[in-house]
Design a protein around this motif. Sequence first.
Motif, mmCIF file in Angstrom:
data_model
loop_
_atom_site.group_PDB
_atom_site.id
_atom_site.type_symbol
_atom_site.label_atom_id
_atom_site.label_comp_id
_atom_site.label_asym_id
_atom_site.label_seq_id
_atom_site.Cartn_x
_atom_site.Cartn_y
_atom_site.Cartn_z
ATOM 1 N N ALA A 191 0.821 -1.205 0.000
ATOM 2 C CA ALA A 191 0.000 0.000 0.000
ATOM 3 C C ALA A 191 0.858 1.259 0.000
ATOM 4 O O ALA A 191 0.582 2.213 -0.733
ATOM 5 N N VAL A 192 1.911 1.273 0.811
ATOM 6 C CA VAL A 192 2.780 2.454 0.861
ATOM 7 C C VAL A 192 3.474 2.660 -0.480
ATOM 8 O O VAL A 192 3.608 3.790 -0.963
ATOM 9 N N LEU A 193 3.915 1.573 -1.123
ATOM 10 C CA LEU A 193 4.546 1.689 -2.434
ATOM 11 C C LEU A 193 3.585 2.288 -3.454
ATOM 12 O O LEU A 193 3.956 3.187 -4.236
ATOM 13 N N LEU A 194 2.352 1.814 -3.462
ATOM 14 C CA LEU A 194 1.381 2.304 -4.443
ATOM 15 C C LEU A 194 0.971 3.748 -4.155
ATOM 16 O O LEU A 194 0.823 4.556 -5.078
ATOM 17 N N LEU A 195 0.780 4.076 -2.890
ATOM 18 C CA LEU A 195 0.420 5.457 -2.550
ATOM 19 C C LEU A 195 1.559 6.419 -2.897
ATOM 20 O O LEU A 195 1.323 7.527 -3.400
ATOM 21 N N THR A 196 2.796 5.990 -2.649
ATOM 22 C CA THR A 196 3.940 6.825 -3.023
ATOM 23 C C THR A 196 4.017 6.993 -4.529
ATOM 24 O O THR A 196 4.343 8.073 -5.037
#
Length: 532
Positions: A163-168
């Motif tokens: 999730a953090v990778l995609l949001l970034t």
Amino acid sequence: MLLWAGAAFVLLIGAINVANLSFARASVRRRELATRLALGAARVQVARQLLIEALLPAAVGGAAGLAVAALLLGALRSLGITDLPNAGDVGLHARSAGLSAAAALAVASLVAFVQTVAARDAGLARVLHGAGRSATASRPARFFRRGLVIVQVAVSVVLLVSAVLLLTSVRRLLEVDAGFAADGVVTGTVFPPPSRYPDAASAAALSQRVLERVRTLPGVTGAGMTSNIALSGYENPSTVSRVDQRGDEAMVVPSVIAVTPGYFAAMSTALVAGRDFTDADRDGAAQVAIVDEPLAARLWPGEPALGQALMRGDAGPYTVVGVVRPVRFEGLTGPADAIGAAYFPEAQAPPLGRLRWLAVRSSVEPAATARAVRAVMREIDPDLPLADIQTMRERTARSVLPQRLASTLAAGFAVVALLMAMLGLYGVLANLVARRTREIGIRMALGGGVADIYALVLSEGLVLIGIGVALGVGGAVAAAGALRGLMFGVQPTDPWLLSSVAAAAGLVAMLACISPARRATRVDPVRVLSEP
């Protein structure tokens, strides 16, 4: 497939949680189950009873899940899911309900199986002679329950990192220089009917009348028309070449575009050299063109592009009078140096001259601008519709819709998974405190302080969290390949990102350890030691 995996992981964590709690419940019921077996009940009968007991909450949970899913589908549509291909097929169909029912049945079967295994070796004599009241569970049971918690933490970390990778990625996509300034620009499509505007000259005259009227509207600071607009998702490939490089040396560029004077100003596309098109660049005048920086560098490496001549297929030559910043037409992803575009005046670019997009920059609210432009269209030609009205800010958001939707759902999965992992960790530690109440009372009676009791419980949780986080980070790195198609400007093995997410997940999981530890410190040694 990514969203399927996220949903499956959340379901897995939920099933593990229920199985873990059911395992603890089965340990409490060992005396009852052993008595049933000793009185002649077959193991199949006991297993059937446990399955029936598990089916009721599973059925209620499955029905509640379908109800929540219906609400969440409405939320997804508000995020713009209707713009995705085949979005109309998204809904709660019979296949969806059947899959949900199968998942609920599978979880119920897992719960019944776990309870059956926990009671399998519950011999009546051993249970009734006190082994069943032992303060500690068997070693395999302890390993099994702790292993389930480790899996929960690991899976939640995998989802959290994803999730953090995609949001970034989405944040960095929106920071990409797309070659225009989106704020204040309203766009729409215009299709001049060929029956009344059969050639480029009549279409050019129409666009000139439209722009003259639109530019007089209150708040309008710029307006222009084009055969292709930024982030449209369309390309118009063609061949362009230097006049001294024809035939096989001609270069294919993604976009060859016709524009009106004032279009670059309306889009705030920066002119880095030369001039913009003017009304003097009409049919019969000297043929001119504007190229973007990547195309200029490819056609005339190391040379100034201004004053150079190029060919568009067999048409030309066109003298380059300006160089502009590159504009992204297909989308925000991809290297900027792969972009190449050549622009020609509408009146000099048949058959490119039939324009489709109108761009209006205005300080007025977008809806009011759109109404005013529609009125102008009706005034000029009642049969000339303005369709697909969007602001450039909306077009920008829509261009990253797949990434935005994936990141939003992944974030939701990650939050739910982490909360359920905390619940599982809490259940294991609470059960640990309940089983070791006598031991804790003895420790306190022998002088053990509150800090010692906290350390006893928290150390158990820290070990599980540490192993789960380590496995989760490794799993996230291994699974990063599945995310590469949705990531932009971020490395899945970024040590700072991985360590930050791991630390955050560990701290959140630690919150689940505090309540059982606090309960352990409140054990009354006198009451515990006085019990038989």
